[in-house]
Design a protein around this motif. Structure first.
Motif, PDB file in Angstrom:
ATOM      1  N   GLY A 210     -17.989 -31.097-109.900  1.00  0.00           N
ATOM      2  CA  GLY A 210     -18.338 -29.816-109.322  1.00  0.00           C
ATOM      3  C   GLY A 210     -19.647 -29.787-108.568  1.00  0.00           C
ATOM      4  N   GLY A 211     -20.199 -30.952-108.223  1.00  0.00           N
ATOM      5  CA  GLY A 211     -21.473 -31.017-107.529  1.00  0.00           C
ATOM      6  C   GLY A 211     -22.618 -31.469-108.403  1.00  0.00           C
ATOM      7  N   TYR A 212     -22.432 -31.476-109.743  1.00  0.00           N
ATOM      8  CA  TYR A 212     -23.506 -31.945-110.615  1.00  0.00           C
ATOM      9  C   TYR A 212     -23.799 -33.414-110.323  1.00  0.00           C
ATOM     10  CZ  TYR A 212     -26.084 -33.552-114.668  1.00  0.00           C
ATOM     11  OH  TYR A 212     -27.039 -34.122-115.471  1.00  0.00           O
ATOM     12  N   GLY A 213     -25.089 -33.739-110.201  1.00  0.00           N
ATOM     13  CA  GLY A 213     -25.483 -35.124-109.971  1.00  0.00           C
ATOM     14  C   GLY A 213     -25.472 -35.539-108.523  1.00  0.00           C
ATOM     15  N   THR A 214     -25.230 -34.584-107.605  1.00  0.00           N
ATOM     16  CA  THR A 214     -25.259 -34.888-106.171  1.00  0.00           C
ATOM     17  C   THR A 214     -26.315 -34.021-105.505  1.00  0.00           C
ATOM     18  OG1 THR A 214     -22.916 -35.493-106.104  1.00  0.00           O
ATOM     19  CG2 THR A 214     -23.943 -34.879-104.016  1.00  0.00           C
ATOM     20  N   VAL A 215     -27.162 -34.644-104.683  1.00  0.00           N
ATOM     21  CA  VAL A 215     -28.250 -33.939-104.015  1.00  0.00           C
ATOM     22  C   VAL A 215     -28.280 -34.342-102.548  1.00  0.00           C
ATOM     23  CG1 VAL A 215     -30.748 -33.578-103.902  1.00  0.00           C
ATOM     24  CG2 VAL A 215     -29.643 -33.917-106.119  1.00  0.00           C
ATOM     25  N   VAL A 216     -28.406 -33.362-101.669  1.00  0.00           N
ATOM     26  CA  VAL A 216     -28.666 -33.616-100.249  1.00  0.00           C
ATOM     27  C   VAL A 216     -30.164 -33.435-100.036  1.00  0.00           C
ATOM     28  CG1 VAL A 216     -28.225 -32.901 -97.882  1.00  0.00           C
ATOM     29  CG2 VAL A 216     -26.365 -32.855 -99.574  1.00  0.00           C
ATOM     30  N   LEU A 217     -30.838 -34.508 -99.620  1.00  0.00           N
ATOM     31  CA  LEU A 217     -32.297 -34.508 -99.513  1.00  0.00           C
ATOM     32  C   LEU A 217     -32.695 -34.783 -98.067  1.00  0.00           C
ATOM     33  CD1 LEU A 217     -34.952 -34.331-101.150  1.00  0.00           C
ATOM     34  CD2 LEU A 217     -34.795 -36.824-101.469  1.00  0.00           C
ATOM     35  N   THR A 218     -33.355 -33.815 -97.439  1.00  0.00           N
ATOM     36  CA  THR A 218     -33.781 -33.972 -96.051  1.00  0.00           C
ATOM     37  C   THR A 218     -35.148 -34.643 -95.973  1.00  0.00           C
ATOM     38  OG1 THR A 218     -34.947 -31.851 -95.890  1.00  0.00           O
ATOM     39  CG2 THR A 218     -32.561 -31.829 -95.497  1.00  0.00           C
ATOM     40  N   ALA A 219     -35.457 -35.167 -94.802  1.00  0.00           N
ATOM     41  CA  ALA A 219     -36.771 -35.780 -94.580  1.00  0.00           C
ATOM     42  C   ALA A 219     -37.870 -34.735 -94.729  1.00  0.00           C
ATOM     43  CB  ALA A 219     -36.814 -36.415 -93.192  1.00  0.00           C
ATOM     44  N   ASP A 220     -37.615 -33.506 -94.276  1.00  0.00           N
ATOM     45  CA  ASP A 220     -38.612 -32.442 -94.410  1.00  0.00           C
ATOM     46  C   ASP A 220     -38.890 -32.136 -95.879  1.00  0.00           C
ATOM     47  OD1 ASP A 220     -38.942 -32.198 -91.701  1.00  0.00           O
ATOM     48  OD2 ASP A 220     -37.619 -30.452 -91.497  1.00  0.00           O
ATOM     49  N   GLU A 221     -37.858 -32.130 -96.689  1.00  0.00           N
ATOM     50  CA  GLU A 221     -38.038 -31.846 -98.114  1.00  0.00           C
ATOM     51  C   GLU A 221     -38.844 -32.948 -98.790  1.00  0.00           C
ATOM     52  OE1 GLU A 221     -34.011 -29.235 -99.075  1.00  0.00           O
ATOM     53  OE2 GLU A 221     -33.921 -31.435 -99.051  1.00  0.00           O
ATOM     54  N   VAL A 222     -38.631 -34.172 -98.372  1.00  0.00           N
ATOM     55  CA  VAL A 222     -39.418 -35.280 -98.921  1.00  0.00           C
ATOM     56  C   VAL A 222     -40.892 -35.094 -98.562  1.00  0.00           C
ATOM     57  CG1 VAL A 222     -39.840 -37.765 -98.806  1.00  0.00           C
ATOM     58  CG2 VAL A 222     -37.491 -36.900 -98.914  1.00  0.00           C
ATOM     59  N   GLY A 223     -41.147 -34.720 -97.302  1.00  0.00           N
ATOM     60  CA  GLY A 223     -42.521 -34.524 -96.879  1.00  0.00           C
ATOM     61  C   GLY A 223     -43.183 -33.351 -97.583  1.00  0.00           C
ATOM     62  N   THR A 224     -42.461 -32.258 -97.734  1.00  0.00           N
ATOM     63  CA  THR A 224     -43.007 -31.066 -98.391  1.00  0.00           C
ATOM     64  C   THR A 224     -43.366 -31.344 -99.849  1.00  0.00           C
ATOM     65  OG1 THR A 224     -41.729 -29.609 -96.938  1.00  0.00           O
ATOM     66  CG2 THR A 224     -42.538 -28.665 -98.998  1.00  0.00           C
ATOM     67  N   ALA A 225     -42.554 -32.174-100.500  1.00  0.00           N
ATOM     68  CA  ALA A 225     -42.804 -32.490-101.914  1.00  0.00           C
ATOM     69  C   ALA A 225     -43.994 -33.418-102.095  1.00  0.00           C
ATOM     70  CB  ALA A 225     -41.561 -33.117-102.526  1.00  0.00           C
ATOM     71  N   GLY A 226     -44.439 -34.061-101.011  1.00  0.00           N
ATOM     72  CA  GLY A 226     -45.555 -34.988-101.121  1.00  0.00           C
ATOM     73  C   GLY A 226     -45.131 -36.436-101.176  1.00  0.00           C
ATOM     74  N   GLY A 227     -43.903 -36.725-100.689  1.00  0.00           N
ATOM     75  CA  GLY A 227     -43.412 -38.100-100.678  1.00  0.00           C
ATOM     76  C   GLY A 227     -42.192 -38.276-101.554  1.00  0.00           C
ATOM     77  N   PRO A 228     -41.521 -39.434-101.414  1.00  0.00           N
ATOM     78  CA  PRO A 228     -40.266 -39.651-102.142  1.00  0.00           C
ATOM     79  C   PRO A 228     -40.422 -39.652-103.648  1.00  0.00           C
ATOM     80  CG  PRO A 228     -41.001 -41.669-101.070  1.00  0.00           C
ATOM     81  CD  PRO A 228     -41.854 -40.573-100.550  1.00  0.00           C
ATOM     82  N   ARG A 229     -41.504 -40.229-104.142  1.00  0.00           N
ATOM     83  CA  ARG A 229     -41.679 -40.292-105.598  1.00  0.00           C
ATOM     84  C   ARG A 229     -41.796 -38.883-106.189  1.00  0.00           C
ATOM     85  NH1 ARG A 229     -42.847 -44.854-108.037  1.00  0.00           N
ATOM     86  NH2 ARG A 229     -43.724 -45.698-106.102  1.00  0.00           N
ATOM     87  N   ALA A 230     -42.575 -38.025-105.527  1.00  0.00           N
ATOM     88  CA  ALA A 230     -42.754 -36.653-106.003  1.00  0.00           C
ATOM     89  C   ALA A 230     -41.451 -35.858-105.860  1.00  0.00           C
ATOM     90  CB  ALA A 230     -43.875 -35.966-105.229  1.00  0.00           C
TER      91      ALA A 230
END
Length: 460
Positions: A210-230
């Motif tokens: 049902g969508g659990y365990g799947t995430v669509v992650l944009t480059a902007d979201e990675v940058g906003t979070a402070g990088g991939p690790r964050a």
């Protein structure tokens, strides 16, 4: 001699015993909690529609007899034997049945096909002569699938490998690139590489529903979070991604404007023959499944034909691996109309309910041609106990009948949750009727204080 239909392949054309074991099935693949088990038990109400004409219904949550009467009246069912309240948020359906030897004996003595949501150890419907099936507990092979095949191809990595092997013979199919991260450090590296190129990625747990365990992650979201690790830390803290290794990094496919998400459903008979059921349009919100629409004219032939051809070939491959019973393949459709297969489900699914309802309505009302839409979570404007919820649904159903639309409640047990919802299906003769009926339904259930007086006066 008449060719066997999917209904023949599924139950031998007979009525069946339906086991609401959604939470049991999910527990084989997902980390469990009381909340997830409770939600799975709510979803198990879809067991009413595991086949077009149930004989016995076994459910974890308590359901009111009035709910079953609403379905039976609309679908011209013969009497259905109901056993509900078998489990709670601390127990599975299998555990509930284990504590009820008389009910197990009753099921086993009926000589009817037994259909679960999917193959689950400790809860199985063993095929017998003529596909009738008998109740059993070893779980080695069931009409819900063989455990070995189910556990293998419910994996998003294994299904991707299967798609990659079969796709060269299907020009309309494009398989998204997928790479295993291998480790937390490898996952950070892959996300960083793609974000640096401005790419959106899809992160997938090895298993999910049902969508659990799947995430669509944009480059902007990675940058906003402070990088991939964050960004990854936030996703895990929110419970969107599970802890541990095994995360898959998949190419993101931009979606078609009108038909972004499709699914093909089929049945593999006991002799290994593949019987197509149909192609549905799914309603997917973000990555979360919300419902499906089936019927004539719903999916253009240019999309339905290649989805069916690829789906049948996948079915033959699954049959060769030992799977028997229901299966489906989900697709994202790209802007050019090519189909990107994303996962296999070796079990019943939400869209299967829409196909069951359409088959039953076509059979008892005729002529064939019903369009059916399932909506698994319609928000309610207030928390409602089942009797009150069913009363309100009856008022809306009476109003929709005047427009030629049938309302069928499918999940009546979640109306008293913190965020109350109800699952329904709508059936009509056209998509326009369905769209209009859905708008009326949503407004009526979200704003009952404004509309119930009008509805009651109309019903009177």
């Amino acid at each position: 001699m008449r060719a066997a239909s999917w209904q023949d392949a599924w139950t031998g054309g007979r009525r069946a015993v339906h086991l609401g074991n959604v939470a049991d099935f999910n527990a084989q693949f997902l980390p469990q909690s009381r909340e997830l088990r409770r939600l799975g038990h709510h979803y198990s109400c879809l067991a009413a529609c595991y086949t077009p004409h149930p004989a016995v219904l076994v459910l974890p949550h308590h359901v009111e007899e009035g709910w079953l009467r609403m379905l039976a009246d609309a679908l011209a069912w013969d009497p259905v034997e109901l056993h509900s309240g078998i489990a709670d948020e601390d127990t599975t359906l299998a555990e509930g049945l284990a504590a009820r030897p008389a009910l197990r004996q009753r099921i086993g003595g009926l000589g009817l096909p037994v259909r679960p949501w999917g193959a689950t150890a400790g809860l199985a419907a063993e095929p017998g002569r003529g596909g009738a099936g008998a109740y059993g507990t070893d779980g080695t092979h069931t009409a819900g699938g063989s455990l070995e095949a189910v556990r293998r191809f419910e994996s998003k990595a294994e299904s991707h490998a299967l798609f990659t092997r079969l796709a060269p013979g299907h020009p309309a199919v494009r398989v998204p690139e997928q790479r295993p991260a291998g480790s937390p450090r490898g996952l950070v590296r892959l996300v960083r590489e793609r974000a640096a190129l401005g790419r959106t990625v899809v992160l997938k747990a090895p298993h999910g529903v049902g969508g659990y365990g799947t995430v669509v992650l944009t480059a902007d979201e990675v940058g906003t979070a402070g990088g991939p690790r964050a960004a990854l830390r936030e996703l895990r803290a929110a419970g969107v991604l599970p802890p541990g290794d095994g995360i898959l990094v998949e190419e993101h496919i931009p979606a078609h404007r009108r038909f972004p998400d499709l699914t093909f459903d089929g049945v593999i008979a006991e002799d290994g023959g593949v019987h197509p059921v149909g192609v549905a349009v799914m309603d997917v919100e973000g990555v979360n499944y919300r419902g499906a629409t089936v019927g004539p004219g719903v999916v253009p032939k240019a999309l339905a034909a290649p989805a069916r051809a690829f789906g049948e070939e996948v079915g033959r491959a699954l049959a060769a691996e030992g799977h028997r019973g229901w299966y489906d393949i989900d697709f994202v459709v790209d802007p050019g109309g090519r189909l990107a297969p994303t996962e296999t489900n070796l079990r019943l699914t939400g869209p299967a309910v829409a196909f069951m309802l359409r088959a039953r309505l076509d059979a008892v009302r005729g002529p064939a041609g019903h369009v059916v839409r399932t909506i698994d979570q319609v928000p309610l404007g207030a928390r409602l106990a089942q009797p009150a919820l069913l009363d309100q649904l009856a008022l809306v159903a009476a109003r929709l009948t005047r427009f030629g639309v049938t309302l069928l409640p499918t999940i009546p047990t979640a109306g008293f949750e913190e965020l109350p919802t109800v699952g329904v299906a709508l059936a009509a003769r056209s998509l326009d009727e369905l769209t209009a009926a859905e708008a009326v339904l949503r407004r009526a259930l979200l704003e009952p204080a404004d509309l119930w007086g009008d509805l009651e006066s109309e019903a009177g």
